[in-house]
Motif scaffolding. Sequence first.
Motif, short mmCIF file in Angstrom:
data_model
loop_
_atom_site.label_atom_id
_atom_site.label_comp_id
_atom_site.label_asym_id
_atom_site.label_seq_id
_atom_site.Cartn_x
_atom_site.Cartn_y
_atom_site.Cartn_z
N MET A 1 0.83 -1.21 0.00
CA MET A 1 0.00 0.00 0.00
C MET A 1 0.86 1.26 0.00
N ASN A 2 2.04 1.15 0.57
CA ASN A 2 2.92 2.32 0.66
C ASN A 2 3.85 2.45 -0.53
N GLN A 3 3.67 1.61 -1.52
CA GLN A 3 4.57 1.61 -2.67
C GLN A 3 4.60 2.96 -3.38
N ASN A 4 3.43 3.63 -3.39
CA ASN A 4 3.35 4.89 -4.12
C ASN A 4 4.17 6.00 -3.46
N HIS A 5 4.32 5.88 -2.13
CA HIS A 5 5.13 6.87 -1.46
C HIS A 5 6.60 6.55 -1.73
N LYS A 6 7.43 7.55 -1.52
CA LYS A 6 8.87 7.29 -1.71
C LYS A 6 9.33 6.32 -0.61
N PRO A 7 9.75 5.11 -1.00
CA PRO A 7 10.08 4.16 0.06
C PRO A 7 11.39 4.51 0.77
N ASP A 8 11.41 4.26 2.08
CA ASP A 8 12.66 4.42 2.81
C ASP A 8 13.56 3.28 2.38
N MET B 1 14.57 -4.89 2.43
CA MET B 1 15.49 -4.51 1.36
C MET B 1 14.73 -4.36 0.04
N THR B 2 15.32 -3.61 -0.88
CA THR B 2 14.77 -3.64 -2.23
C THR B 2 15.29 -4.93 -2.89
N ALA B 3 14.63 -5.31 -3.99
CA ALA B 3 15.04 -6.56 -4.66
C ALA B 3 16.51 -6.47 -5.06
N GLU B 4 16.91 -5.31 -5.53
CA GLU B 4 18.30 -5.15 -5.96
C GLU B 4 19.27 -5.28 -4.78
N GLN B 5 18.91 -4.63 -3.67
CA GLN B 5 19.78 -4.71 -2.49
C GLN B 5 19.93 -6.16 -2.03
N LEU B 6 18.83 -6.88 -2.08
CA LEU B 6 18.87 -8.26 -1.62
C LEU B 6 19.77 -9.11 -2.53
N ILE B 7 19.63 -8.89 -3.83
CA ILE B 7 20.48 -9.65 -4.77
C ILE B 7 21.96 -9.32 -4.53
N ARG B 8 22.23 -8.01 -4.33
CA ARG B 8 23.63 -7.62 -4.10
C ARG B 8 24.15 -8.21 -2.79
N TYR B 9 23.27 -8.20 -1.79
CA TYR B 9 23.67 -8.73 -0.48
C TYR B 9 24.03 -10.22 -0.58
N VAL B 10 23.17 -10.99 -1.21
CA VAL B 10 23.42 -12.44 -1.30
C VAL B 10 24.62 -12.70 -2.21
N PHE C 1 12.08 -12.59 -16.15
CA PHE C 1 11.04 -12.74 -15.13
C PHE C 1 10.46 -11.41 -14.67
N ASP C 2 10.95 -10.34 -15.29
CA ASP C 2 10.37 -9.03 -15.04
C ASP C 2 10.35 -8.68 -13.55
N ILE C 3 11.49 -8.81 -12.91
CA ILE C 3 11.57 -8.50 -11.48
C ILE C 3 11.84 -7.01 -11.30
N ASP C 4 11.02 -6.37 -10.48
CA ASP C 4 11.18 -4.94 -10.23
C ASP C 4 12.28 -4.75 -9.18
N LEU C 5 13.44 -4.32 -9.64
CA LEU C 5 14.60 -4.25 -8.74
C LEU C 5 14.46 -3.16 -7.68
N ASN C 6 13.66 -2.15 -7.97
CA ASN C 6 13.55 -1.03 -7.03
C ASN C 6 12.46 -1.22 -5.98
N ALA C 7 11.65 -2.25 -6.16
CA ALA C 7 10.55 -2.47 -5.21
C ALA C 7 11.10 -3.13 -3.95
N LYS C 8 10.46 -2.80 -2.85
CA LYS C 8 10.82 -3.47 -1.59
C LYS C 8 10.41 -4.93 -1.70
N VAL C 9 11.21 -5.81 -1.15
CA VAL C 9 10.91 -7.24 -1.24
C VAL C 9 9.56 -7.53 -0.59
N GLY C 10 9.29 -6.88 0.53
CA GLY C 10 8.03 -7.12 1.23
C GLY C 10 6.82 -6.67 0.43
#
Lengths: 368, 296
Positions: free
Chosen positions: A212-219, B95-104, B123-132
């Motif tokens: 839900m918070n994806q739209n905000h700038k994530p920390d 972590m972001t997907a990219e951070q996690l890949i770099r970490y591992v 697989f069209d993985i969004d590297l900037n998205a948070k893993v959660g």
Amino acid sequence: MKPLTANLKTLYQFPRIWLIHCILMIGILMLLGPILIKLSLLFILWYGVAIGSITRGLLSKPFAFCLSGHVKEAQRIPLLVWLAITIVYALLFFMDLDHRYVLFVGSIGLISLSYWLGVVVIITKGRYISFATFLIIILTFLRNPNVNKIIEHMPLAHAWAIAFVSGIVSYLIYRAVGSKENVRRLCAMPWLGSVATNIEKQNRFNRERMRMNQNHKPDRTSPSTESLFSKRIRSNQNSTLLAHLWGQAYLTIGSPTNYWRGILIGGFWILGLNCFPLLIPSSETPQQGVGVVFGILASTGGACIFIYYRYAVFLLISRKEHLWRGVVFLFTAILIVLGFMVMAILFSNLISGVLCPIIFFCSPGSKI
Amino acid sequence: MSDHKPIVEIKRLTKYFSGKAALNAVDLKVLPGRIIGLLGPNGSGKSTLIRHMIGLYLPDNGICTTFGCDAEKLSQRELPRIGYVHQEGELLDWMTAEQLIRYVSAYHPGWNRELEDRYVNDFDIDLNAKVGALSPGQRQKLSILLAIGHVPDFLILDEPASALDPMARAQFLNLLIKIIQQKQKTILISSHILSDVEKVIDHVIIMKNGHIIEDQGFDDLRDQYLRIRLTSLGTSLPEEMPFERVLSCERNNGQAVLTLENPQIETIKNQAESIDCRIDFHPLPLEDIYKIVMSS
């Protein structure tokens, strides 16, 4: 079964809710006696938070929005509980006939204010504002040893004024709980409610919130931190133990920088609600303060073990590395928590230093 | 290490949880180069068995060795040779997907950046998205990348495709096939999506109630069962069929579909001729074989 009857079940069906009711009863009994009045009001406030949480859980169920009358019934839950509190308090109060009506009116006003403030913290949109108010009150409350005397004095001296203000505030909060805007906002919003111990549900909740918070700038952890630790791990690839120690330090330090808002709010919440002896001036409860510090550190240790082993399968590493990673995690986490506690105490001193003279007409710690 | 030395060797492995045997005197050898399908209903002991192989669980009885080392004592010499996709897909959500890949990848000198880039693209993985914040399917894709990025010798996939959509599953199977084409890669797949598994495996292990009830080559297992469709060339099918070891029979207007165990093709052809029927042979899909094995 009527919606109200169904919803009322949330107040007695789960074993944990009885613990919350017990805390309320302790609060009311303390309020009747001569001791620790400020703590009793805090208990009632905390009870309001619990009831607000239940109500929010009911309103967040997606089916509730369309179900005829459901919203109204969910809104009535905190109201009915408030009525029950008033009745219980009245019964206990008038068992001693020497008590005066005016004191009763003033006390009910204070109880209502505490209770509805707890409810509003959880439910309404401006919960960050209400939460800040909530914290300021608690911290100011706790830092002033004269609060008991002031509270004892207030219901008698200003009974009708307190009752009037509390009536208006309670009514406004009650309206806000069931307002269309509030109900729309809460519908289908993830809420942990009373099942916070269910790890699966907790994970789903956290991930849903993140989505839900994806739209905000994530920390995110700063690139320099990331690069520093990554380099350390890489440069120690030959000594795997060192690489893992750096890796664990990165995880322990990196994680809080991502969740700093949640950690700040959650930390103050926990300190404010559960660690009050730590914030009370040391002259009052030195032993309790030490006990609480020990308790917080012990629970941090327990949480560390739990969190660490939850992610233990994430990297395939040997038992020796697991052990040392665990030690590093525990050490850095305790350092962070200690730092946080110091910050909390400094913050409470600062707030009470500013507000005590305004609210209580005296400086923190001074005797009336 | 010789080519035929087992990667995993398990002898009389027993594990109890709250007094109940999750694994009961299990014997198993995982030979290099095999693609093994580990099948069984929920609670049959598949994940428990896998966790013993990597030393996450310790046996109550018996021995489990991986890469010739007691699984309990696996060190950083053996563990980087294993890639493991965990059933629950626990990752570091913050972590972001990219951070996690770099970490591992920082832990693995042999991390394959080319494979990583290709995989992230395919697989069209969004590297900037948070893993959660990733969807369950995206998380699973990321878990797979983290398990294969260091090009392990032994890849363990515990329910790897359960959250993937059909397109992603097809891509994942293609990826597996590419990995399989590299020599001496051993893969163990535990999955309930049998239609996918059967496309890649060459060996089957079926578990039930903590026991291994089937452990053999997939082709051998498949040869044990056969489905035949009989179409009467005369008026109708006879009441009594001449076939032996019939597991099931469905009849419908001059046609019958039979499932046979240990079939002898020539004998069956002769028997079909004797009752004036045309016969079509159909190999059984893994799902049907699995049902037969489980119910026997």
